[in-house]
Motif scaffolding. Sequence first.
Motif, PDB file in Angstrom:
ATOM      1  N   GLY A  74       0.764  -1.237   0.000  1.00 57.58           N
ATOM      2  CA  GLY A  74       0.000   0.000   0.000  1.00 57.58           C
ATOM      3  C   GLY A  74       0.796   1.288   0.000  1.00 57.58           C
ATOM      4  N   GLN A  75       2.100   1.206  -0.170  1.00 54.84           N
ATOM      5  CA  GLN A  75       2.883   2.435  -0.260  1.00 54.84           C
ATOM      6  C   GLN A  75       2.544   3.132  -1.581  1.00 54.84           C
ATOM      7  OE1 GLN A  75       4.781   3.666   2.154  1.00 54.84           O
ATOM      8  NE2 GLN A  75       4.273   1.892   3.403  1.00 54.84           N
ATOM      9  N   PRO A  76       2.609   4.454  -1.613  1.00 59.81           N
ATOM     10  CA  PRO A  76       2.357   5.160  -2.877  1.00 59.81           C
ATOM     11  C   PRO A  76       3.319   4.691  -3.971  1.00 59.81           C
ATOM     12  CG  PRO A  76       2.415   6.705  -1.053  1.00 59.81           C
ATOM     13  CD  PRO A  76       2.852   5.377  -0.507  1.00 59.81           C
ATOM     14  N   LEU A  77       2.865   4.750  -5.197  1.00 56.17           N
ATOM     15  CA  LEU A  77       3.652   4.257  -6.324  1.00 56.17           C
ATOM     16  C   LEU A  77       5.013   4.953  -6.410  1.00 56.17           C
ATOM     17  CD1 LEU A  77       3.758   2.367  -8.735  1.00 56.17           C
ATOM     18  CD2 LEU A  77       2.676   4.159 -10.097  1.00 56.17           C
ATOM     19  N   GLY A  78       5.056   6.238  -6.128  1.00 56.50           N
ATOM     20  CA  GLY A  78       6.325   6.974  -6.156  1.00 56.50           C
ATOM     21  C   GLY A  78       7.324   6.422  -5.155  1.00 56.50           C
ATOM     22  N   TRP A  79       6.852   6.087  -3.977  1.00 54.82           N
ATOM     23  CA  TRP A  79       7.732   5.517  -2.958  1.00 54.82           C
ATOM     24  C   TRP A  79       8.259   4.167  -3.419  1.00 54.82           C
ATOM     25  CZ3 TRP A  79       5.545   6.301   2.636  1.00 54.82           C
ATOM     26  CH2 TRP A  79       5.261   7.654   2.837  1.00 54.82           C
ATOM     27  N   ALA A  80       7.369   3.388  -4.013  1.00 55.27           N
ATOM     28  CA  ALA A  80       7.779   2.070  -4.491  1.00 55.27           C
ATOM     29  C   ALA A  80       8.823   2.198  -5.600  1.00 55.27           C
ATOM     30  CB  ALA A  80       6.565   1.290  -4.987  1.00 55.27           C
ATOM     31  N   LEU A  81       8.651   3.180  -6.469  1.00 62.99           N
ATOM     32  CA  LEU A  81       9.630   3.393  -7.537  1.00 62.99           C
ATOM     33  C   LEU A  81      10.977   3.844  -6.978  1.00 62.99           C
ATOM     34  CD1 LEU A  81       7.414   5.070 -10.278  1.00 62.99           C
ATOM     35  CD2 LEU A  81       8.365   2.762 -10.278  1.00 62.99           C
ATOM     36  N   VAL A  82      10.936   4.713  -5.976  1.00 63.44           N
ATOM     37  CA  VAL A  82      12.184   5.150  -5.342  1.00 63.44           C
ATOM     38  C   VAL A  82      12.878   3.953  -4.697  1.00 63.44           C
ATOM     39  CG1 VAL A  82      13.169   6.553  -3.484  1.00 63.44           C
ATOM     40  CG2 VAL A  82      11.476   7.538  -5.017  1.00 63.44           C
ATOM     41  N   THR A  83      12.118   3.099  -4.049  1.00 63.42           N
ATOM     42  CA  THR A  83      12.702   1.895  -3.443  1.00 63.42           C
ATOM     43  C   THR A  83      13.330   1.007  -4.508  1.00 63.42           C
ATOM     44  OG1 THR A  83      11.268   1.888  -1.514  1.00 63.42           O
ATOM     45  CG2 THR A  83      12.143  -0.234  -2.198  1.00 63.42           C
ATOM     46  N   THR A  84      12.629   0.833  -5.620  1.00 67.80           N
ATOM     47  CA  THR A  84      13.153  -0.001  -6.703  1.00 67.80           C
ATOM     48  C   THR A  84      14.508   0.513  -7.181  1.00 67.80           C
ATOM     49  OG1 THR A  84      10.929  -0.587  -7.433  1.00 67.80           O
ATOM     50  CG2 THR A  84      12.695  -0.830  -9.043  1.00 67.80           C
ATOM     51  N   VAL A  85      14.582   1.802  -7.424  1.00 63.49           N
ATOM     52  CA  VAL A  85      15.818   2.385  -7.958  1.00 63.49           C
ATOM     53  C   VAL A  85      16.896   2.502  -6.882  1.00 63.49           C
ATOM     54  CG1 VAL A  85      16.802   4.481  -8.979  1.00 63.49           C
ATOM     55  CG2 VAL A  85      14.605   3.612  -9.789  1.00 63.49           C
ATOM     56  N   ALA A  86      16.506   3.016  -5.710  1.00 61.38           N
ATOM     57  CA  ALA A  86      17.495   3.302  -4.664  1.00 61.38           C
ATOM     58  C   ALA A  86      18.093   2.044  -4.054  1.00 61.38           C
ATOM     59  CB  ALA A  86      16.864   4.158  -3.566  1.00 61.38           C
ATOM     60  N   LEU A  87      17.390   0.935  -4.122  1.00 65.14           N
ATOM     61  CA  LEU A  87      17.951  -0.318  -3.625  1.00 65.14           C
ATOM     62  C   LEU A  87      18.502  -1.162  -4.768  1.00 65.14           C
ATOM     63  CD1 LEU A  87      18.482  -1.984  -1.106  1.00 65.14           C
ATOM     64  CD2 LEU A  87      16.234  -3.023  -1.387  1.00 65.14           C
TER      65      LEU A  87
END
Length: 145
Positions: A34-47
């Motif tokens: 349920g995290q916002p899509l932007g947060w999920a994208l940042v997680t994808t890239v930043a990790l």
Amino acid sequence: MTPIRDGLRKEAVPGAFVGLAAGLIAGGLAALVGQPLGWALVTTVALGLPLGAFGGVFSLLVAAGRLPAGRFAPVALFWLVAFPLARLVHEITLGLALTGQFRVPADLAGFLAYQGIVSLGWAIGFLWLHERIALRLRVRATASR
């Protein structure tokens, strides 16, 4: 591209792929809970990017003979350093993206120690996937000759 660079790029693929895939999975899980899509994208890239970069370095070290292939202890020691650094990059990047502030975890030593513990589990999964992907790529390269 020169043969040496092309060869190095091919050697780095298995580890980089595993790291990038882990970032993609982490982002997918963030979206799933349920995290916002932007947060999920940042997680994808930043990790995914740091894990992919460290994974590629690992593959190059194995290809150069600096680390033995298929043995857990060297993999665990490599990720004991690399995984906490990747998570620190992730944590700082996430803070920058979400709050606009450069924030280091409050208890940096505790954060790094915990990530070091978690790195052993990551090392097991990484080694397993790395060996399977590298084997498939070697078989394909041999078959195409």
